[in-house]
Motif scaffolding. Structure first.
Motif, PDB file in Angstrom:
ATOM      1  N   TYR A   1      16.519   1.141  29.958  1.00  0.00           N
ATOM      2  CA  TYR A   1      15.149   0.810  29.558  1.00  0.00           C
ATOM      3  C   TYR A   1      14.988  -0.687  29.353  1.00  0.00           C
ATOM      4  O   TYR A   1      13.944  -1.253  29.678  1.00  0.00           O
ATOM      5  N   LEU A   2      16.009  -1.329  28.825  1.00  0.00           N
ATOM      6  CA  LEU A   2      15.987  -2.779  28.710  1.00  0.00           C
ATOM      7  C   LEU A   2      15.895  -3.395  30.106  1.00  0.00           C
ATOM      8  O   LEU A   2      15.122  -4.331  30.335  1.00  0.00           O
ATOM      9  N   GLY A   3      16.647  -2.834  31.047  1.00  0.00           N
ATOM     10  CA  GLY A   3      16.589  -3.318  32.429  1.00  0.00           C
ATOM     11  C   GLY A   3      15.213  -3.143  33.045  1.00  0.00           C
ATOM     12  O   GLY A   3      14.693  -4.049  33.705  1.00  0.00           O
ATOM     13  N   TYR A   4      14.581  -1.991  32.831  1.00  0.00           N
ATOM     14  CA  TYR A   4      13.226  -1.762  33.356  1.00  0.00           C
ATOM     15  C   TYR A   4      12.233  -2.758  32.763  1.00  0.00           C
ATOM     16  O   TYR A   4      11.356  -3.276  33.458  1.00  0.00           O
ATOM     17  N   THR A   5      12.369  -3.012  31.468  1.00  0.00           N
ATOM     18  CA  THR A   5      11.455  -3.940  30.793  1.00  0.00           C
ATOM     19  C   THR A   5      11.635  -5.357  31.324  1.00  0.00           C
ATOM     20  O   THR A   5      10.660  -6.044  31.635  1.00  0.00           O
ATOM     21  N   LEU A   6      12.895  -5.790  31.436  1.00  0.00           N
ATOM     22  CA  LEU A   6      13.166  -7.137  31.961  1.00  0.00           C
ATOM     23  C   LEU A   6      12.753  -7.256  33.419  1.00  0.00           C
ATOM     24  O   LEU A   6      12.271  -8.312  33.849  1.00  0.00           O
ATOM     25  N   LEU A   7      12.915  -6.182  34.193  1.00  0.00           N
ATOM     26  CA  LEU A   7      12.497  -6.196  35.592  1.00  0.00           C
ATOM     27  C   LEU A   7      10.981  -6.362  35.699  1.00  0.00           C
ATOM     28  O   LEU A   7      10.491  -7.156  36.511  1.00  0.00           O
ATOM     29  N   THR A   8      10.248  -5.637  34.884  1.00  0.00           N
ATOM     30  CA  THR A   8       8.792  -5.745  34.904  1.00  0.00           C
ATOM     31  C   THR A   8       8.348  -7.164  34.540  1.00  0.00           C
ATOM     32  O   THR A   8       7.520  -7.764  35.236  1.00  0.00           O
ATOM     33  N   ALA A   9       8.909  -7.706  33.479  1.00  0.00           N
ATOM     34  CA  ALA A   9       8.557  -9.072  33.069  1.00  0.00           C
ATOM     35  C   ALA A   9       9.002 -10.088  34.121  1.00  0.00           C
ATOM     36  O   ALA A   9       8.257 -11.024  34.453  1.00  0.00           O
ATOM     37  N   GLY A  10      10.196  -9.900  34.667  1.00  0.00           N
ATOM     38  CA  GLY A  10      10.713 -10.820  35.686  1.00  0.00           C
ATOM     39  C   GLY A  10       9.863 -10.831  36.940  1.00  0.00           C
ATOM     40  O   GLY A  10       9.586 -11.892  37.508  1.00  0.00           O
TER      41      GLY A  10
ATOM     42  N   THR B   1      25.421  -0.679  17.088  1.00  0.00           N
ATOM     43  CA  THR B   1      24.818  -1.076  18.354  1.00  0.00           C
ATOM     44  C   THR B   1      23.304  -1.051  18.209  1.00  0.00           C
ATOM     45  O   THR B   1      22.738  -0.054  17.776  1.00  0.00           O
ATOM     46  N   ARG B   2      22.658  -2.114  18.606  1.00  0.00           N
ATOM     47  CA  ARG B   2      21.197  -2.202  18.489  1.00  0.00           C
ATOM     48  C   ARG B   2      20.504  -1.315  19.514  1.00  0.00           C
ATOM     49  O   ARG B   2      21.044  -1.058  20.589  1.00  0.00           O
ATOM     50  N   ARG B   3      19.280  -0.925  19.188  1.00  0.00           N
ATOM     51  CA  ARG B   3      18.487  -0.086  20.087  1.00  0.00           C
ATOM     52  C   ARG B   3      18.112  -0.848  21.361  1.00  0.00           C
ATOM     53  O   ARG B   3      18.204  -0.333  22.461  1.00  0.00           O
ATOM     54  N   TRP B   4      17.638  -2.079  21.222  1.00  0.00           N
ATOM     55  CA  TRP B   4      17.224  -2.863  22.378  1.00  0.00           C
ATOM     56  C   TRP B   4      18.174  -4.028  22.608  1.00  0.00           C
ATOM     57  O   TRP B   4      18.848  -4.082  23.615  1.00  0.00           O
ATOM     58  N   LEU B   5      18.177  -4.992  21.753  1.00  0.00           N
ATOM     59  CA  LEU B   5      19.068  -6.172  21.897  1.00  0.00           C
ATOM     60  C   LEU B   5      19.719  -6.505  20.591  1.00  0.00           C
ATOM     61  O   LEU B   5      19.211  -6.404  19.559  1.00  0.00           O
TER      62      LEU B   5
END
Length: 157
Positions: free
Chosen positions: A96-105, A153-157
């Motif tokens: 999900y972090l990857g999807y979010t960063l991909l969308t922003a990127g 371990t954090r949920r997002w970062l």
């Protein structure tokens, strides 16, 4: 039997939410342009390229890790193992972090700041609609082991 034990979700929310985020960003840009200032365009493109590359790498690494541990990648299936290796050492939700960063990127690459806004909206909705259900599923399946993992371990970062 606990309702969360068998599977975390009955509907595939992640692809729908991020697809809607991209479509919304495109429509918002058409009606209410939110372009990057020209002076920042090259820097934004470089940051967008880096984010996109990192996001794809993170997603591939996360899927590879899940497959190596012989557990499901799909949110509608029951997890067989609690995965705490690979990218899951750093974040509980690397895909999900990857999807979010991909969308922003992608937004930075094409110069549409609505993508960045919609990535944040999608991440918030993912937390409410998906991640909390997945965490209940993992807690009911793995108990104290999952609680220990959450504390370290954090949920997002």
């Amino acid at each position: 039997m606990n309702a969360y034990r068998s599977k975390s979700l009955s509907f595939p929310w992640p692809p729908l939410l991020y697809s809607l985020a991209v479509i919304s960003a495109l429509y918002l840009y058409r009606d209410y342009p939110l372009p990057l200032p020209f002076a920042w365009a090259f820097l934004a493109w470089c940051i967008g390229a880096a984010l996109t590359t990192f996001a794809v790498t993170l997603n591939v690494w996360a899927v590879k890790t899940l497959m190596e541990r012989k557990t499901t990648v799909l949110t509608q299936r029951c997890s067989r193992h609690l995965v705490t290796t690979g990218p899951f050492r750093f974040t509980r939700n690397p895909t999900y972090l990857g999807y979010t960063l991909l969308t922003a990127g992608l937004g930075l690459l094409i110069g549409n700041l609505w993508f960045v806004t919609m990535a944040a909206v999608a991440a918030a909705l993912m937390t409410l609609l998906v991640i909390r259900c997945e965490e209940m599923h993992l807690l009911s399946r793995f108990g104290c082991e999952f609680e220990f993992y959450c504390k370290h371990t954090r949920r997002w970062l």
